[in-house]
Design a protein around this motif. Sequence first.
Motif, PDB file in Angstrom:
ATOM      1  N   ALA A 139       7.728  -7.557  -2.040  1.00 58.18           N
ATOM      2  CA  ALA A 139       8.214  -6.499  -1.147  1.00 58.18           C
ATOM      3  C   ALA A 139       8.347  -5.190  -1.919  1.00 58.18           C
ATOM      4  N   GLY A 140       7.870  -4.111  -1.333  1.00 58.13           N
ATOM      5  CA  GLY A 140       7.945  -2.806  -1.976  1.00 58.13           C
ATOM      6  C   GLY A 140       6.713  -2.483  -2.796  1.00 58.13           C
ATOM      7  N   GLN A 141       5.906  -3.493  -3.129  1.00 55.16           N
ATOM      8  CA  GLN A 141       4.700  -3.248  -3.892  1.00 55.16           C
ATOM      9  C   GLN A 141       3.533  -2.964  -2.954  1.00 55.16           C
ATOM     10  N   LEU A 142       2.404  -2.566  -3.552  1.00 52.32           N
ATOM     11  CA  LEU A 142       1.276  -2.088  -2.764  1.00 52.32           C
ATOM     12  C   LEU A 142       0.783  -3.115  -1.750  1.00 52.32           C
ATOM     13  N   THR A 143       0.850  -4.394  -2.106  1.00 49.67           N
ATOM     14  CA  THR A 143       0.368  -5.429  -1.192  1.00 49.67           C
ATOM     15  C   THR A 143       1.090  -5.360   0.148  1.00 49.67           C
ATOM     16  N   MET A 144       2.410  -5.313   0.112  1.00 47.12           N
ATOM     17  CA  MET A 144       3.190  -5.241   1.345  1.00 47.12           C
ATOM     18  C   MET A 144       3.020  -3.888   2.022  1.00 47.12           C
ATOM     19  N   VAL A 145       2.869  -2.841   1.217  1.00 51.64           N
ATOM     20  CA  VAL A 145       2.667  -1.506   1.777  1.00 51.64           C
ATOM     21  C   VAL A 145       1.397  -1.464   2.628  1.00 51.64           C
ATOM     22  N   ARG A 146       0.355  -2.153   2.175  1.00 55.77           N
ATOM     23  CA  ARG A 146      -0.894  -2.177   2.940  1.00 55.77           C
ATOM     24  C   ARG A 146      -0.651  -2.754   4.343  1.00 55.77           C
ATOM     25  N   ILE A 147       0.091  -3.850   4.396  1.00 60.15           N
ATOM     26  CA  ILE A 147       0.333  -4.508   5.683  1.00 60.15           C
ATOM     27  C   ILE A 147       1.195  -3.630   6.577  1.00 60.15           C
ATOM     28  N   ILE A 148       2.260  -3.068   6.005  1.00 64.34           N
ATOM     29  CA  ILE A 148       3.170  -2.217   6.780  1.00 64.34           C
ATOM     30  C   ILE A 148       2.433  -1.006   7.332  1.00 64.34           C
ATOM     31  N   GLU A 149       1.598  -0.373   6.498  1.00 62.53           N
ATOM     32  CA  GLU A 149       0.861   0.807   6.950  1.00 62.53           C
ATOM     33  C   GLU A 149      -0.111   0.456   8.068  1.00 62.53           C
ATOM     34  N   CYS A 150      -0.794  -0.651   7.914  1.00 59.84           N
ATOM     35  CA  CYS A 150      -1.773  -1.070   8.924  1.00 59.84           C
ATOM     36  C   CYS A 150      -1.104  -1.307  10.273  1.00 59.84           C
ATOM     37  N   ALA A 204      -1.825  -9.276  -8.393  1.00 57.85           N
ATOM     38  CA  ALA A 204      -3.194  -8.799  -8.250  1.00 57.85           C
ATOM     39  C   ALA A 204      -4.010  -9.734  -7.353  1.00 57.85           C
ATOM     40  N   ALA A 205      -3.819 -11.040  -7.518  1.00 60.29           N
ATOM     41  CA  ALA A 205      -4.553 -11.999  -6.691  1.00 60.29           C
ATOM     42  C   ALA A 205      -4.146 -11.877  -5.229  1.00 60.29           C
ATOM     43  N   CYS A 206      -2.848 -11.746  -4.986  1.00 58.51           N
ATOM     44  CA  CYS A 206      -2.341 -11.604  -3.624  1.00 58.51           C
ATOM     45  C   CYS A 206      -2.873 -10.325  -2.988  1.00 58.51           C
ATOM     46  N   ASP A 207      -2.866  -9.229  -3.752  1.00 61.95           N
ATOM     47  CA  ASP A 207      -3.334  -7.952  -3.230  1.00 61.95           C
ATOM     48  C   ASP A 207      -4.828  -7.992  -2.924  1.00 61.95           C
ATOM     49  N   ALA A 208      -5.587  -8.725  -3.744  1.00 63.55           N
ATOM     50  CA  ALA A 208      -7.031  -8.816  -3.517  1.00 63.55           C
ATOM     51  C   ALA A 208      -7.327  -9.486  -2.183  1.00 63.55           C
ATOM     52  N   VAL A 209      -6.580 -10.547  -1.868  1.00 61.80           N
ATOM     53  CA  VAL A 209      -6.797 -11.253  -0.607  1.00 61.80           C
ATOM     54  C   VAL A 209      -6.315 -10.407   0.570  1.00 61.80           C
ATOM     55  N   VAL A 210      -5.124  -9.830   0.446  1.00 59.83           N
ATOM     56  CA  VAL A 210      -4.548  -9.058   1.545  1.00 59.83           C
ATOM     57  C   VAL A 210      -5.365  -7.806   1.838  1.00 59.83           C
ATOM     58  N   SER A 211      -5.830  -7.120   0.798  1.00 67.61           N
ATOM     59  CA  SER A 211      -6.566  -5.872   1.013  1.00 67.61           C
ATOM     60  C   SER A 211      -7.831  -6.094   1.818  1.00 67.61           C
ATOM     61  N   ARG A 212      -8.532  -7.197   1.574  1.00 62.87           N
ATOM     62  CA  ARG A 212      -9.742  -7.444   2.359  1.00 62.87           C
ATOM     63  C   ARG A 212      -9.419  -8.036   3.726  1.00 62.87           C
ATOM     64  N   THR A 213      -8.168  -8.449   3.914  1.00 59.64           N
ATOM     65  CA  THR A 213      -7.749  -9.002   5.201  1.00 59.64           C
ATOM     66  C   THR A 213      -7.356  -7.908   6.183  1.00 59.64           C
ATOM     67  N   VAL A 214      -6.665  -6.873   5.703  1.00 61.51           N
ATOM     68  CA  VAL A 214      -6.159  -5.837   6.608  1.00 61.51           C
ATOM     69  C   VAL A 214      -7.053  -4.604   6.675  1.00 61.51           C
ATOM     70  N   GLU A 215      -8.037  -4.499   5.818  1.00 65.16           N
ATOM     71  CA  GLU A 215      -8.876  -3.304   5.799  1.00 65.16           C
ATOM     72  C   GLU A 215      -9.843  -3.180   6.973  1.00 65.16           C
ATOM     73  N   PRO A 216     -10.524  -4.278   7.370  1.00 69.01           N
ATOM     74  CA  PRO A 216     -11.520  -4.123   8.441  1.00 69.01           C
ATOM     75  C   PRO A 216     -10.928  -3.517   9.711  1.00 69.01           C
ATOM     76  N   GLY A 217     -11.565  -2.484  10.217  1.00 73.09           N
ATOM     77  CA  GLY A 217     -11.080  -1.838  11.424  1.00 73.09           C
ATOM     78  C   GLY A 217     -11.696  -2.431  12.675  1.00 73.09           C
ATOM     79  N   MET A 218     -11.132  -2.086  13.805  1.00 67.88           N
ATOM     80  CA  MET A 218     -11.661  -2.537  15.094  1.00 67.88           C
ATOM     81  C   MET A 218     -11.914  -1.298  15.943  1.00 67.88           C
ATOM     82  N   ALA A 219     -13.096  -0.755  15.815  1.00 70.27           N
ATOM     83  CA  ALA A 219     -13.429   0.479  16.518  1.00 70.27           C
ATOM     84  C   ALA A 219     -13.249   0.314  18.018  1.00 70.27           C
ATOM     85  N   GLY A 220     -12.479   1.243  18.600  1.00 68.63           N
ATOM     86  CA  GLY A 220     -12.291   1.232  20.039  1.00 68.63           C
ATOM     87  C   GLY A 220     -11.280   0.243  20.552  1.00 68.63           C
ATOM     88  N   ALA A 221     -10.682  -0.563  19.662  1.00 60.30           N
ATOM     89  CA  ALA A 221      -9.707  -1.562  20.103  1.00 60.30           C
ATOM     90  C   ALA A 221      -8.362  -0.906  20.376  1.00 60.30           C
TER      91      ALA A 221
END
Length: 224
Positions: free
Chosen positions: A113-124, A65-82
């Motif tokens: 690996a295989g859990q939501l934390t890694m899935v977030r990074i792979i999807e991004c 949960a701690a790892c996912d909390a940090v990763v989710s706010r790391t990969v979520e911000p988008g870069m419009a037009g990038a």
Amino acid sequence: MTEKTPRRPRRDDALSRERIIAASIELLDSGGEAALTFRALSERLATGPGAIYGHIADKHDLLVAACDAVVSRTVEPGMAGASPQATIRAVALALFDAMDAHPWIGSALSWTAGQLTMVRIIECIGQQLRALGVPPEKHWATVSALLNFILGVGGQNAANAQAARARGADRGDVLAAVAGAWSALDAAQYPFVRSVAVQMRAHDDCADFLFGIDLILQGVSADT
């Protein structure tokens, strides 16, 4: 008369999973995985272990949960037009910085690996590879190459920095000592290592990391 042991004050505000995770991150940042215990967490939150178990199953659940909390706010911000390349570069750098700020994330990601934390990074990253036109049959190999580089280099950089801090060593002094040792090697046997010793002394870890990401992206662009 026997004196009563003073009880620690209990929180009046409601305990939440988010509050528990935030406190867990603080403990992990200050002392690594060894510092994260339910006893230490109870003390920090001024509550009993039973109240924590109502939100978190065990230490493994806490780490995930701690790892996912940090990763989710790391990969979520988008870069419009990038461009896709710029987005991948930005995400890679954000993860590199996150592992530097939270050294325990590198090892935590290695077994999530295989859990939501890694899935977030792979999807991004994967969405950007699609936008680059990477053929579907090469999606997994390409995202794996980027992931392995990001997590490997980022995790090792964080581990090196943590080890240096634990020894009270200055980064500049460490690099100078290594560069001096490399420069003293036999010129006939180690010509290349001797030639890069000066560069290694003054290198920037973040710049080297981004250079590696750019090399991979150049290869991806050439293959599409």
